[in-house]
Design a protein around this motif. Sequence first.
Motif, PDB file in Angstrom:
ATOM      1  N   GLY A  44      28.177   8.033  11.576  1.00  0.00           N
ATOM      2  CA  GLY A  44      26.874   8.152  12.284  1.00  0.00           C
ATOM      3  C   GLY A  44      26.823   7.035  13.439  1.00  0.00           C
ATOM      4  N   SER A  45      25.812   7.335  14.235  1.00  0.00           N
ATOM      5  CA  SER A  45      25.686   6.393  15.497  1.00  0.00           C
ATOM      6  C   SER A  45      24.306   6.221  15.444  1.00  0.00           C
ATOM      7  CB  SER A  45      26.153   6.930  16.673  1.00  0.00           C
ATOM      8  OG  SER A  45      25.340   8.165  16.872  1.00  0.00           O
ATOM      9  N   SER A  46      23.887   4.897  16.269  1.00  0.00           N
ATOM     10  CA  SER A  46      22.716   4.620  16.337  1.00  0.00           C
ATOM     11  C   SER A  46      22.004   4.294  14.978  1.00  0.00           C
ATOM     12  CB  SER A  46      21.772   5.407  17.019  1.00  0.00           C
ATOM     13  OG  SER A  46      20.478   4.960  17.297  1.00  0.00           O
ATOM     14  N   LYS A  47      20.752   4.705  14.555  1.00  0.00           N
ATOM     15  CA  LYS A  47      20.188   4.296  13.299  1.00  0.00           C
ATOM     16  C   LYS A  47      21.140   5.054  12.138  1.00  0.00           C
ATOM     17  CE  LYS A  47      17.267   8.383  13.828  1.00  0.00           C
ATOM     18  NZ  LYS A  47      15.615   8.710  13.958  1.00  0.00           N
ATOM     19  N   TRP A  48      21.868   6.074  12.353  1.00  0.00           N
ATOM     20  CA  TRP A  48      22.535   6.681  11.322  1.00  0.00           C
ATOM     21  C   TRP A  48      23.869   5.828  10.713  1.00  0.00           C
ATOM     22  CZ3 TRP A  48      21.602  10.176   7.688  1.00  0.00           C
ATOM     23  CH2 TRP A  48      20.445  10.843   7.926  1.00  0.00           C
ATOM     24  N   LEU A  49      24.254   4.977  11.778  1.00  0.00           N
ATOM     25  CA  LEU A  49      25.360   4.001  11.457  1.00  0.00           C
ATOM     26  C   LEU A  49      25.167   3.474  10.131  1.00  0.00           C
ATOM     27  CD1 LEU A  49      27.254   1.787  13.796  1.00  0.00           C
ATOM     28  CD2 LEU A  49      26.594   0.986  11.546  1.00  0.00           C
ATOM     29  N   VAL A  50      24.067   2.577  10.185  1.00  0.00           N
ATOM     30  CA  VAL A  50      23.760   1.798   8.816  1.00  0.00           C
ATOM     31  C   VAL A  50      23.442   2.900   7.898  1.00  0.00           C
ATOM     32  CG1 VAL A  50      21.156   1.414   9.495  1.00  0.00           C
ATOM     33  CG2 VAL A  50      22.320  -0.077   7.979  1.00  0.00           C
ATOM     34  N   ARG A  51      22.761   3.915   7.805  1.00  0.00           N
ATOM     35  CA  ARG A  51      22.279   5.213   6.969  1.00  0.00           C
ATOM     36  C   ARG A  51      23.451   5.581   6.491  1.00  0.00           C
ATOM     37  NH1 ARG A  51      17.261   8.390   9.665  1.00  0.00           N
ATOM     38  NH2 ARG A  51      15.834   6.804   9.964  1.00  0.00           N
ATOM     39  N   SER A  52      24.621   5.868   7.052  1.00  0.00           N
ATOM     40  CA  SER A  52      25.713   6.245   6.738  1.00  0.00           C
ATOM     41  C   SER A  52      26.390   5.249   5.571  1.00  0.00           C
ATOM     42  CB  SER A  52      26.675   6.872   7.844  1.00  0.00           C
ATOM     43  OG  SER A  52      26.246   7.893   8.480  1.00  0.00           O
ATOM     44  N   LEU A  53      26.362   4.134   6.031  1.00  0.00           N
ATOM     45  CA  LEU A  53      26.953   3.074   5.256  1.00  0.00           C
ATOM     46  C   LEU A  53      25.997   2.801   3.964  1.00  0.00           C
ATOM     47  CD1 LEU A  53      27.536   0.214   7.884  1.00  0.00           C
ATOM     48  CD2 LEU A  53      29.355   1.641   6.689  1.00  0.00           C
ATOM     49  N   ARG A  54      24.747   3.035   4.022  1.00  0.00           N
ATOM     50  CA  ARG A  54      24.096   3.054   2.755  1.00  0.00           C
ATOM     51  C   ARG A  54      24.355   4.144   1.831  1.00  0.00           C
ATOM     52  NH1 ARG A  54      20.899  -1.416   3.262  1.00  0.00           N
ATOM     53  NH2 ARG A  54      19.921  -2.182   5.031  1.00  0.00           N
TER      54      ARG A  54
END
Length: 239
Positions: free
Chosen positions: A179-189
Amino acid sequence: MSFLNKLDHIEAAKHFIHKYFPNCQGALLAGSVVRGEATETSDLDIVIFDASLNSSYRESLKELGWDIEVFVHNLTSYKHFFESDYKRARPSLPRMVSEGFILKDEGIIEEIKKEANELLDKGPERWTVETIKIKRYFITDALNDFIGSSNRAEDLFIANTIAELVSEFVLRTNCKWIGSSKWLVRSLRNYNEDFANCFVEAFDSFYTTGEKDRIIKLVDEVLHPFGGKLFEGFSLGKM
């Protein structure tokens, strides 16, 4: 109009469908309002399926105090976007369809949701050994720039690059969506909560204090199972 005073998101979305797409065969409401994560600036993400259209399009509008992003497809055009999202490992449309709240359905949504869920469950295409090697090199190159830099302004943007490259590397080598932007960390979580916390803490520490050691250590740990950093002997396109 404040967030609390806006018309209910479902009622607003249904009004929008009735006004602009009364003859569509299906419609879904997706995004943060459906996940229970809405904020003051959240918009309505609405996916439309209309057999009368020749091609797909996306449009941004305002209605009843809401910002609305509408993603409009006929009954086959969405398949191209499913395939495109699969290839880039960012399942934007499949995720919206999968999580979407049904606003209207004339017997088509169940099958489209099934397609989306099957793609999401499948995960992205596995990286080849050669791709992993190339990605190791570019991470190493960015990390070396980061270690050697004494310019705070440049450090900030090198760190941003490292964050994007490393998150992509971790997720793709584990066959997970990126993911990118906020979805970068959401994808990691979604992949691993503990790793995501370490990742965020390492970059937060750097942005707060300028201390680079935690990012350097994180990158070394990520690359170690794949042979570590790579620079000497790497080539690309050499015949």
